[in-house]
Design a protein around this motif. Structure first.
Motif, PDB file in Angstrom:
ATOM      1  N   GLY A 174       0.988  -1.303   0.066  1.00  0.00           N
ATOM      2  CA  GLY A 174       0.059  -0.069   0.105  1.00  0.00           C
ATOM      3  C   GLY A 174       1.039   1.204  -0.087  1.00  0.00           C
ATOM      4  N   ILE A 280      -6.715  -0.738   3.158  1.00  0.00           N
ATOM      5  CA  ILE A 280      -6.861   0.346   1.969  1.00  0.00           C
ATOM      6  C   ILE A 280      -8.108   1.031   2.009  1.00  0.00           C
ATOM      7  N   CYS A 290      -4.951   6.496  -0.865  1.00  0.00           N
ATOM      8  CA  CYS A 290      -4.254   5.417  -0.539  1.00  0.00           C
ATOM      9  C   CYS A 290      -4.265   4.312  -1.744  1.00  0.00           C
ATOM     10  N   TYR A 292      -3.269   0.592  -3.551  1.00  0.00           N
ATOM     11  CA  TYR A 292      -3.035  -0.842  -3.450  1.00  0.00           C
ATOM     12  C   TYR A 292      -2.118  -1.099  -4.681  1.00  0.00           C
TER      13      TYR A 292
END
Length: 421
Positions: A174, A280, A290, A292
């Protein structure tokens, strides 16, 4: 508590229609007779969710008492406290540690209504007929035993499962894109000096070691024979690289729980770290960017399922099978997929998701409207696509599974030395 035995055949016969429907009917008659039953389930916070327990009571009529623990505590409880639970919601690598204790009982797949719809990953290891099985403890390798009371894993669909699969995902790093000025495309960037004091990995040895291996291979420092079953020399080399990075101040923290990972990322204390999909989701639900991040080397994957205590029998055992069939009938799958996970039976989950949700989460399509979490928080806007793309793109790029190694005790000792260094 009553221990009257009910015929599973009669229960499944009456329940199959409800299970196959897009919405579940009211609790069956036998459920009214078992309304005082409480099944005790434990597992990680990933899937031990109050909303699931509430829905079980509504649809099936009995109680589900859930306890959420970290992965190491889950392993210890399943292995040492068989009288403390009815259902173990555990990962497949944990099953490898727990099954030899005899604390779980093999499950008859003929009693699982949607068994034939379970994805191939859990049955023969292959997402598609042409798939290459990734390194590590692939779920199907510990998914079957030779029969009731079986103590040895078998490499075929024997009709007796150790766990009924429920949830899985392809994990990666992340990142906070608003706080990072460069593209993140490789696992090795976790140790990039530009992120000194702003990086983190999880403090769960059997999972963290796999993230370390992805990083070390990406760096070109180690080529593993099997990342999921390292030699002592490979373990030593891996920890040498990460211990040096730790001593150089690379890591802000090491997290054990979901909440810790969310808070580290949401606060900005960490900008790149090992993460799980719902973490996330939780960060994004706060309005904080944010991502991934898909990485060139592929994903580290994991899968989990429901196991039954060897002490479970009678009406409680019948209720547990009914619960498992309900779990695979779609509602839970849709709930989990809206957090970014995958259901073991995607086909039934589709009925509990909108066309927009299914397209975004499973097919990798652009959202046609806002995408929300199960609790209603906005996660993506129209025109956005899921990080990593479709189900087949993501699960087809799995490089390794969470694993338990032959040298597990040695690895854990070296892990503890690393954390203490």
């Amino acid at each position: 508590m009553s221990k009257v035995r009910y015929s599973r055949r009669s229960i499944l016969k009456t329940g199959a229609a409800a299970i196959g429907a897009s919405t579940l009917a009211a609790p069956m008659v036998w459920g009214q007779e078992t309304k005082d039953i409480t099944l005790r389930q434990f597992g990680t916070g990933v899937s031990n969710l109050n909303d699931v327990a509430t829905k079980v009571k509504e649809d099936l009529g009995f109680n589900l008492e859930m306890t959420a623990l970290d992965s190491d505590s889950v392993t210890q409880r399943a292995a040492t406290q068989p009288d403390s639970f009815d259902i173990a919601d555990i990962e497949y690598w944990i099953c490898k540690k727990v099954w030899p204790t005899g604390n779980l009982q093999a499950m008859d797949t003929s009693k699982i209504a949607n068994y034939d719809k379970i994805v191939g990953i859990f049955r023969n290891g292959k997402l598609t007929p042409d798939s290459t099985i990734a390194q590590g403890t692939a779920p199907h390798t510990v998914g079957f035993v030779e029969g009731p009371g079986g103590t040895t894993f078998v490499d075929n669909e024997s009709g007796w499962m150790t766990l009924i699969p429920t949830i899985y995902n392809a994990d990666t790093l992340g990142i906070r894109p608003d706080l990072i000025d460069v593209p993140v495309t490789n696992w090795r960037q976790l140790l990039d000096p530009m992120f000194q004091g702003k990086a983190s990995i999880l403090d769960i040895s059997s999972i963290g070691i796999m993230d370390m291996a992805m990083v070390c291979e990406s760096l070109g420092e180690i080529t593993y024979g099997d990342k999921g079953n390292m030699t002592r020399e490979e373990i030593d080399k891996t920890f040498a690289i990460f211990t040096e990075a730790k001593r150089n101040g690379q890591f802000r923290a090491f997290w054990k729980s979901f909440d810790e990972s969310v808070n580290l990322m949401a606060s900005g204390e960490v900008v790149i770290q090992s993460m799980w999909s719902p973490a996330i989701t939780a960060v994004k639900s706060r309005g904080i960017p944010c991502v991934y991040q898909p990485l060139e080397e592929g994903y580290r994957s994991w899968g989990g399922g429901l196991g039954l205590s060897s002490n479970l029998s009678g009406m409680e055992l019948d209720a547990a099978y009914e619960y498992i069939n309900w779990y695979l009938s779609g509602w839970v799958g849709g709930y989990l997929m809206r957090q970014g996970y995958y259901s073991a039976v995607p086909e039934t989950s589709k009925a509990f998701m909108s066309e927009n949700e299914w397209g975004y989460w499973f097919e990798g399509k652009e959202a046609t409207d806002v995408i929300t979490s199960p609790t209603g928080d906005a996660l993506a806007q129209a025109g956005e696509t899921r990080d990593g793309g479709s189900f087949e793109e993501r699960m087809g790029a799995v490089a390794c599974w969470n694993a338990v190694m032959d040298e597990n005790q040695y690895m854990v000792r070296k892990w503890n030395e690393f954390i203490a260094a």
